[in-house]
Design an enzyme around this catalytic site. Structure first.
Site, short mmCIF file in Angstrom:
data_model
loop_
_atom_site.label_atom_id
_atom_site.label_comp_id
_atom_site.label_asym_id
_atom_site.label_seq_id
_atom_site.Cartn_x
_atom_site.Cartn_y
_atom_site.Cartn_z
N ARG A 68 1.32 -13.62 -40.73
CA ARG A 68 1.21 -13.10 -42.10
C ARG A 68 2.07 -13.97 -43.02
O ARG A 68 3.24 -14.23 -42.72
CB ARG A 68 1.70 -11.65 -42.12
CG ARG A 68 1.59 -10.96 -43.48
CD ARG A 68 2.05 -9.51 -43.35
NE ARG A 68 1.30 -8.79 -42.36
CZ ARG A 68 1.84 -7.95 -41.48
NH1 ARG A 68 3.14 -7.73 -41.47
NH2 ARG A 68 1.08 -7.31 -40.61
N ARG A 127 10.36 -7.58 -46.61
CA ARG A 127 9.07 -8.25 -46.40
C ARG A 127 8.45 -8.67 -47.74
O ARG A 127 9.13 -8.70 -48.75
CB ARG A 127 8.14 -7.34 -45.60
CG ARG A 127 8.71 -7.01 -44.22
CD ARG A 127 7.71 -6.31 -43.34
NE ARG A 127 8.22 -6.09 -41.99
CZ ARG A 127 7.50 -5.60 -41.00
NH1 ARG A 127 6.22 -5.27 -41.18
NH2 ARG A 127 8.03 -5.42 -39.80
N LYS A 187 12.01 -2.45 -40.84
CA LYS A 187 11.40 -3.20 -41.93
C LYS A 187 11.74 -2.58 -43.27
O LYS A 187 12.02 -1.37 -43.37
CB LYS A 187 9.88 -3.26 -41.74
CG LYS A 187 9.21 -1.89 -41.64
CD LYS A 187 7.75 -2.06 -41.23
CE LYS A 187 7.09 -0.71 -40.94
NZ LYS A 187 5.72 -0.86 -40.43
N LYS A 245 10.38 -2.64 -47.41
CA LYS A 245 9.28 -3.03 -48.28
C LYS A 245 9.62 -2.74 -49.73
O LYS A 245 10.18 -1.68 -50.04
CB LYS A 245 8.00 -2.29 -47.88
CG LYS A 245 7.53 -2.59 -46.47
CD LYS A 245 6.26 -1.82 -46.12
CE LYS A 245 5.77 -2.17 -44.73
NZ LYS A 245 4.52 -1.43 -44.38
N CYS A 275 -7.21 -0.60 -42.21
CA CYS A 275 -6.35 -1.56 -41.51
C CYS A 275 -7.19 -2.34 -40.50
O CYS A 275 -8.34 -2.01 -40.23
CB CYS A 275 -5.19 -0.86 -40.83
SG CYS A 275 -5.66 0.06 -39.35
N CYS A 325 -5.04 -5.33 -32.89
CA CYS A 325 -3.76 -4.63 -33.03
C CYS A 325 -3.43 -3.85 -31.76
O CYS A 325 -4.22 -3.01 -31.31
CB CYS A 325 -3.79 -3.69 -34.23
SG CYS A 325 -2.25 -2.78 -34.45
N CYS A 341 -4.00 3.95 -36.27
CA CYS A 341 -2.85 4.65 -35.71
C CYS A 341 -2.03 5.23 -36.86
O CYS A 341 -2.30 4.93 -38.02
CB CYS A 341 -2.01 3.70 -34.85
SG CYS A 341 -0.87 2.66 -35.79
N CYS A 349 -0.32 1.47 -42.02
CA CYS A 349 -0.48 0.19 -42.73
C CYS A 349 -1.49 0.27 -43.87
O CYS A 349 -1.35 -0.42 -44.88
CB CYS A 349 -0.90 -0.90 -41.74
SG CYS A 349 0.35 -1.28 -40.50
#
Length: 566
Positions: A74, A144, A208, A210, A429, A435, A474, A478
């Site tokens: 990414r 990110r 993470k 964001k 997603c 994935c 899931c 995302c």
């Protein structure tokens, strides 16, 4: 009293020598297509994940072969702006160095490649860098890609917001030179015991982090899916007066674990533009110092804000910043999607936003999306702007060039197909087959499911109604499913939890309506709800507001009530 044990990733980070790990040796090992287990966690800080093709996993196992290991990378593109020379390089790399010859636009307003063989990682990263692009901190326990409102690009305010997204991203980058040594052949320097990460430290962040920058009334970046958000406040001259700062939003949860939940962001206060970087760092430092390093499922900023309380989190942030928040300013969001078609800005430039199904840029099954965007990039004098909803804007088109650009879009099928408002407001997603976390299909399934929704919408006379619909394979979130008026989250092959009740503006969570249901049950429920909506809705009432009003689900404005039922 027994001391709590840190999460395994905390030890990996400490022992990684500032994100170097044994990556050099792992990538050089040609006996396997994989990298060492511990290095799979370190690769994320360099922008890529190890994956395998789950469609052929069983077949390869039967042949006594290891999974077909490839990598997803990414890019870091703050604000989502790409020059045309850059796009042509991105396109070339997809063709030459990936198995799928495709590009995917993500919900983090950037692009990613799938199907990268281990031997091609370094050439790919070098190729991006030569085009002034990188994947530094695109993943991992760091800040990110920073998102910024894309649609519409009409005033100086939007340009200011984009510029701040770049400044924030650059300011919060890790300082380690690991990326440059491993992938760009920078000569390593012996730093001895000197600290290399004055902000992050050896253990970086608990999880993470964001960031998004929004311009009301457009919430196209879904600020509540972000740990930290800056909400632009306009002055009387249409310029940037400053930002309301909000913290503690996030989507991820775990099936069956009521200790995890999505959460809406909380506004901390107002700041002047010149204080933006100080407060961005201060919020991140508050999370660094107080986030949960024992249970990664509870390690995001949203839980830190909930556990500390908003006032205590605000005070800790002010202490790090060395300055105080002002009282928050008034603002309102009215939408969370993209505006499609042509928009003209105050400078006479034109911007065309195009829908891309699940963000996929590929030529297959009669589609020539990848070729079309390449051919446009050869003649366009402006730029592409990727949106946070997996779409693309052809930005800054001169009046005299509009006809040519539109003609190319129609030639390659980027325009011309009539799409429903439900389809235009959808996100999916990637999920299967790449994935590792996916429990069910998403990207390959949602568009076909929405086509069936369109039939039902036409049947009930609501085909012109915008309904934000999202699907993920899931519960990691995302695709931001918990901010959708209709959300689906994979539970198993062909089975989904169905959520209803967000407000179409990104300012309210939805709630589970039906658990673990398949397509027949989904269509039966949607048929019934669409029928009632057609007959019983009030003037101007959105679908999410309607299902709350009739009691199908309750209104949820605090994630701690997400699992609650009456």
């Amino acid at each position: 009293m027994t001391e709590k044990k840190l999460a395994a990733n905390e030890y990996l980070k400490v022992n990684s020598n500032y994100l170097r790990g044994t990556l050099k040796e792992s990538v050089a090992n040609q006996v396997t297509g994989a990298v060492a287990d511990d290095d799979t966690q370190i690769t994320k800080f360099h922008g890529f994940y190890m994956q395998d093709d789950r469609d052929i996993r069983a077949e390869r196992k039967a042949q006594k072969l290891e999974p077909k290991h490839t990598f997803m990378l990414r890019a870091r593109v703050p604000g989502g702006v790409i020059g045309m020379d850059q796009w042509l390089a991105i396109d070339d790399i997809a063709k030459e160095l990936t198995d799928y010859n495709s590009i995917r636009l993500t919900t983090r307003q950037t692009f990613q490649y799938h199907g990268i063989l281990k031997r091609d990682l370094k050439p790919l990263i070098k190729g991006l860098y030569q085009s002034k692009l990188d994947a530094i901190a695109a993943c991992g326990d760091v800040n990110r890609n920073v998102m910024a409102t894309t649609n519409p690009i009409q005033t100086q305010l939007q340009q200011d917001v984009h510029d701040w997204s770049v400044k924030i991203s650059e300011h919060l980058l890790p300082k380690t030179r690991a990326y440059f040594e491993l992938w760009l052949d920078e000569e390593p320097v012996d730093h001895g015991d000197k600290e290399q990460e004055p902000v992050y430290g050896k253990t970086y962040l608990p999880r993470k982090f964001k960031i998004a920058v929004a311009v009301p009334p457009y919430n196209d970046v879904d600020i509540s899916a972000n740990d930290l958000s800056f909400i632009a406040i306009e002055d009387e001259n249409g310029r940037l007066a400053g930002f309301n700062v909000a913290a503690g939003g996030g989507m991820g949860s775990t099936h069956g674990d009521t200790n995890t939940y999505p959460q809406l962001t909380r506004v901390l206060g107002f700041i002047k533009p010149e204080d933006t970087l100080d407060f961005a760092q201060a919020v991140m430092l508050t999370q660094r110092d107080n986030g949960n390093r024992y249970d990664r499922k509870r390690a995001r900023t949203k839980y830190t804000v909930d556990d500390m309380g908003v006032d205590a989190f605000r005070e800790a942030t002010e202490k790090h910043a060395g300055k105080k928040f002002e009282p928050a300013r008034e603002y309102e969001f009215t939408s969370q999607g993209d505006r499609f078609g042509w928009v003209e800005d105050v400078n006479g430039k034109h911007h065309l936003t195009i829908f891309l199904e699940a963000g996929r840029i590929v030529d297959d099954e009669g589609r020539t999306v990848k070729t079309g965007l390449r051919e446009i990039a050869k003649v366009h004098q402006g730029e592409y702007r990727m949106t946070a909803n997996q779409n693309i804007m052809i930005a800054n088109v001169a009046t005299e060039d509009k006809a040519e650009i539109e003609g190319l879009c129609r030639k390659f099928g980027l325009l011309g197909k009539v799409l429903s408002p439900i389809m235009l407001n959808s996100i999916a997603c990637v999920a299967l087959p790449t994935c590792a976390l996916a429990m069910a299909e998403s990207e390959r399934y949602l568009p076909r499911l929405i086509e069936k929704f369109d039939v039902l919408a036409e049947k009930h006379g609501i085909a012109d109604q915008e309904i934000v619909t999202r699907m993920t394979g899931c519960p990691n979130g995302c695709g931001r499913p918990f901010l959708a008026e209709i959300g689906f989250v994979g539970k198993g092959p062909g089975k989904y939890n169905m959520y209803l009740g967000a407000d179409g503006k990104g300012t309210r969570l939805n709630q589970m309506y039906k658990e673990n249901i398949g397509e027949d049950e989904i269509l039966a429920e949607v048929d019934s709800l669409f029928g009632r909506y057609s007959k019983e809705r009030e003037s101007g009432e959105g679908f999410g507001d309607f299902v709350v009003r009739i009691g199908a689900v309750k209104a949820v404005y605090d994630g701690r009530e997400f699992h609650a039922v009456d």
